[in-house]
Every structure is written in structure tokens, then in C-alpha cells.
Design a protein around this motif. Structure first.
Motif, PDB file in Angstrom:
ATOM      1  N   ILE A 235      15.002   6.718  46.073  1.00  0.00           N
ATOM      2  CA  ILE A 235      15.350   8.041  46.561  1.00  0.00           C
ATOM      3  C   ILE A 235      16.607   8.085  47.272  1.00  0.00           C
ATOM      4  O   ILE A 235      17.641   8.618  47.049  1.00  0.00           O
ATOM      5  CB  ILE A 235      14.158   8.628  47.376  1.00  0.00           C
ATOM      6  N   GLN A 236      16.693   7.012  48.382  1.00  0.00           N
ATOM      7  CA  GLN A 236      18.016   7.003  48.804  1.00  0.00           C
ATOM      8  C   GLN A 236      19.259   6.468  48.055  1.00  0.00           C
ATOM      9  O   GLN A 236      20.284   7.142  48.295  1.00  0.00           O
ATOM     10  CB  GLN A 236      17.900   5.780  49.995  1.00  0.00           C
ATOM     11  N   ASP A 237      18.830   5.784  47.135  1.00  0.00           N
ATOM     12  CA  ASP A 237      19.933   5.680  45.967  1.00  0.00           C
ATOM     13  C   ASP A 237      20.398   6.808  45.345  1.00  0.00           C
ATOM     14  O   ASP A 237      21.575   7.039  44.937  1.00  0.00           O
ATOM     15  CB  ASP A 237      19.565   4.542  44.867  1.00  0.00           C
ATOM     16  N   CYS A 238      19.504   7.517  44.813  1.00  0.00           N
ATOM     17  CA  CYS A 238      19.795   9.046  44.210  1.00  0.00           C
ATOM     18  C   CYS A 238      20.520   9.814  45.154  1.00  0.00           C
ATOM     19  O   CYS A 238      21.606  10.284  44.750  1.00  0.00           O
ATOM     20  CB  CYS A 238      18.555   9.528  43.698  1.00  0.00           C
ATOM     21  N   ARG A 239      20.074   9.787  46.366  1.00  0.00           N
ATOM     22  CA  ARG A 239      20.716  10.806  47.392  1.00  0.00           C
ATOM     23  C   ARG A 239      22.233  10.291  47.568  1.00  0.00           C
ATOM     24  O   ARG A 239      23.278  11.048  47.812  1.00  0.00           O
ATOM     25  CB  ARG A 239      19.950  10.808  48.647  1.00  0.00           C
ATOM     26  N   ALA A 240      22.630   8.935  47.722  1.00  0.00           N
ATOM     27  CA  ALA A 240      23.828   8.513  47.705  1.00  0.00           C
ATOM     28  C   ALA A 240      24.531   8.782  46.652  1.00  0.00           C
ATOM     29  O   ALA A 240      26.110   8.724  46.809  1.00  0.00           O
ATOM     30  CB  ALA A 240      23.555   6.972  48.056  1.00  0.00           C
ATOM     31  N   ARG A 241      24.075   8.920  45.538  1.00  0.00           N
ATOM     32  CA  ARG A 241      24.684   9.345  44.221  1.00  0.00           C
ATOM     33  C   ARG A 241      24.976  10.811  44.025  1.00  0.00           C
ATOM     34  O   ARG A 241      25.350  11.316  42.881  1.00  0.00           O
ATOM     35  CB  ARG A 241      24.303   8.497  43.033  1.00  0.00           C
ATOM     36  N   ARG A 242      24.559  11.551  44.917  1.00  0.00           N
ATOM     37  CA  ARG A 242      24.407  13.279  44.984  1.00  0.00           C
ATOM     38  C   ARG A 242      23.569  13.471  43.910  1.00  0.00           C
ATOM     39  O   ARG A 242      23.881  14.778  43.006  1.00  0.00           O
ATOM     40  CB  ARG A 242      25.959  13.512  44.768  1.00  0.00           C
ATOM     41  N   TYR A 243      22.572  12.974  43.718  1.00  0.00           N
ATOM     42  CA  TYR A 243      21.144  13.703  42.808  1.00  0.00           C
ATOM     43  C   TYR A 243      19.975  13.813  43.608  1.00  0.00           C
ATOM     44  O   TYR A 243      19.192  13.477  43.138  1.00  0.00           O
ATOM     45  CB  TYR A 243      20.964  12.393  41.597  1.00  0.00           C
ATOM     46  N   PRO A 244      20.271  14.377  44.719  1.00  0.00           N
ATOM     47  CA  PRO A 244      19.086  14.513  45.655  1.00  0.00           C
ATOM     48  C   PRO A 244      17.785  15.285  45.129  1.00  0.00           C
ATOM     49  O   PRO A 244      16.727  15.201  45.390  1.00  0.00           O
ATOM     50  CB  PRO A 244      19.602  15.226  46.887  1.00  0.00           C
ATOM     51  N   LYS A 245      18.255  16.510  44.226  1.00  0.00           N
ATOM     52  CA  LYS A 245      17.224  17.439  43.614  1.00  0.00           C
ATOM     53  C   LYS A 245      16.401  16.885  42.357  1.00  0.00           C
ATOM     54  O   LYS A 245      15.604  17.556  41.925  1.00  0.00           O
ATOM     55  CB  LYS A 245      17.887  18.610  43.571  1.00  0.00           C
ATOM     56  N   HIS A 246      17.093  15.709  41.916  1.00  0.00           N
ATOM     57  CA  HIS A 246      16.278  15.195  40.609  1.00  0.00           C
ATOM     58  C   HIS A 246      15.064  14.299  40.993  1.00  0.00           C
ATOM     59  O   HIS A 246      14.738  13.928  39.989  1.00  0.00           O
ATOM     60  CB  HIS A 246      17.560  14.396  39.869  1.00  0.00           C
ATOM     61  N   VAL A 247      14.872  13.934  42.246  1.00  0.00           N
ATOM     62  CA  VAL A 247      13.624  13.089  42.442  1.00  0.00           C
ATOM     63  C   VAL A 247      12.793  13.801  43.537  1.00  0.00           C
ATOM     64  O   VAL A 247      13.505  14.273  44.343  1.00  0.00           O
ATOM     65  CB  VAL A 247      14.230  11.932  42.861  1.00  0.00           C
TER      66      VAL A 247
ATOM     67  N   TYR B  12       0.421   6.613  35.367  1.00  0.00           N
ATOM     68  CA  TYR B  12       1.711   6.639  35.263  1.00  0.00           C
ATOM     69  C   TYR B  12       2.452   5.290  34.873  1.00  0.00           C
ATOM     70  O   TYR B  12       1.813   4.280  35.610  1.00  0.00           O
ATOM     71  CB  TYR B  12       2.741   7.460  36.274  1.00  0.00           C
ATOM     72  N   PRO B  13       3.506   5.219  34.219  1.00  0.00           N
ATOM     73  CA  PRO B  13       3.848   3.685  34.285  1.00  0.00           C
ATOM     74  C   PRO B  13       4.690   3.591  35.392  1.00  0.00           C
ATOM     75  O   PRO B  13       5.338   4.467  36.062  1.00  0.00           O
ATOM     76  CB  PRO B  13       5.045   4.116  33.021  1.00  0.00           C
ATOM     77  N   ARG B  14       4.921   2.068  35.771  1.00  0.00           N
ATOM     78  CA  ARG B  14       5.991   1.862  36.731  1.00  0.00           C
ATOM     79  C   ARG B  14       7.203   2.133  36.563  1.00  0.00           C
ATOM     80  O   ARG B  14       7.890   2.410  35.543  1.00  0.00           O
ATOM     81  CB  ARG B  14       6.013   0.157  36.911  1.00  0.00           C
ATOM     82  N   LEU B  15       7.907   2.494  37.899  1.00  0.00           N
ATOM     83  CA  LEU B  15       9.153   2.722  37.747  1.00  0.00           C
ATOM     84  C   LEU B  15      10.174   1.661  37.156  1.00  0.00           C
ATOM     85  O   LEU B  15       9.810   0.777  37.448  1.00  0.00           O
ATOM     86  CB  LEU B  15       9.805   3.109  39.387  1.00  0.00           C
ATOM     87  N   PRO B  16      10.879   1.980  36.175  1.00  0.00           N
ATOM     88  CA  PRO B  16      11.694   0.973  35.513  1.00  0.00           C
ATOM     89  C   PRO B  16      12.589   0.134  36.549  1.00  0.00           C
ATOM     90  O   PRO B  16      13.203   0.908  37.155  1.00  0.00           O
ATOM     91  CB  PRO B  16      12.482   1.796  34.488  1.00  0.00           C
ATOM     92  N   ASN B  17      12.430  -1.167  36.062  1.00  0.00           N
ATOM     93  CA  ASN B  17      13.475  -2.054  37.314  1.00  0.00           C
ATOM     94  C   ASN B  17      13.050  -1.844  38.651  1.00  0.00           C
ATOM     95  O   ASN B  17      13.997  -1.954  39.483  1.00  0.00           O
ATOM     96  CB  ASN B  17      14.796  -1.815  36.916  1.00  0.00           C
ATOM     97  N   GLU B  18      11.765  -1.524  39.073  1.00  0.00           N
ATOM     98  CA  GLU B  18      11.187  -1.385  40.323  1.00  0.00           C
ATOM     99  C   GLU B  18      11.729  -2.412  41.055  1.00  0.00           C
ATOM    100  O   GLU B  18      12.043  -2.479  42.296  1.00  0.00           O
ATOM    101  CB  GLU B  18       9.792  -1.115  40.335  1.00  0.00           C
ATOM    102  N   ARG B  19      11.492  -3.766  40.555  1.00  0.00           N
ATOM    103  CA  ARG B  19      11.815  -4.778  41.295  1.00  0.00           C
ATOM    104  C   ARG B  19      13.276  -5.079  41.903  1.00  0.00           C
ATOM    105  O   ARG B  19      13.620  -5.614  43.002  1.00  0.00           O
ATOM    106  CB  ARG B  19      11.436  -6.182  40.444  1.00  0.00           C
ATOM    107  N   LEU B  20      14.103  -4.249  41.122  1.00  0.00           N
ATOM    108  CA  LEU B  20      15.380  -4.406  41.736  1.00  0.00           C
ATOM    109  C   LEU B  20      15.670  -3.699  43.012  1.00  0.00           C
ATOM    110  O   LEU B  20      16.478  -4.020  43.713  1.00  0.00           O
ATOM    111  CB  LEU B  20      16.407  -3.901  40.666  1.00  0.00           C
ATOM    112  N   TYR B  21      14.652  -2.706  43.431  1.00  0.00           N
ATOM    113  CA  TYR B  21      14.930  -1.952  44.539  1.00  0.00           C
ATOM    114  C   TYR B  21      14.108  -2.850  45.566  1.00  0.00           C
ATOM    115  O   TYR B  21      14.114  -2.394  46.900  1.00  0.00           O
ATOM    116  CB  TYR B  21      14.207  -0.557  44.505  1.00  0.00           C
TER     117      TYR B  21
END
Length: 59
Positions: free
Chosen positions: A25-37, A47-56
């Protein structure tokens, strides 16, 4: 945690551990996509796991 990611007219639902979800969520907000998550209250099973979750989770 249950995450909903909205891309255009398509919604994707994922589950992620709290740390990865918050960093995502912080990464999305930093990229100016706060309303998308959004964090959805309730059960995240099925539900499936967040793709590339381990990268976070890695430094």
C-alpha cells in the motif's frame, strides 16, 4: 489481510501477510495510486497470495 486492487474496471482480490500488505500500500501511494488498493475487512481465505509478496518482505 485481504487486499482489493482495482485496475480500470477489473478488481483483483489477494491475501497477504500484514507486513507485505502495508508495504504494498505504501508503494502504491508513493506512485500516486492510492485509490487503487483497499484493505477489505473480514476473512481473506480462498484468495490467491499477492504476486511477488516476498519482494515486500526482503530488504
Amino acid at each position: 489481510m485481504h487486499l482489493a486492487v482495482q485496475l480500470g474496471n477489473v478488481r483483483f482480490d489477494f491475501t497477504a501477510c500484514a507486513t507485505a500488505a502495508l508495504l504494498f500500500i505504501q508503494d502504491c501511494r508513493a506512485r500516486r495510486y492510492p485509490k487503487h488498493v483497499a484493505v477489505i475487512p473480514g476473512d481473506a481465505h480462498g484468495y490467491p497470495r499477492l504476486p511477488n509478496e516476498r519482494l515486500y518482505l526482503e530488504p
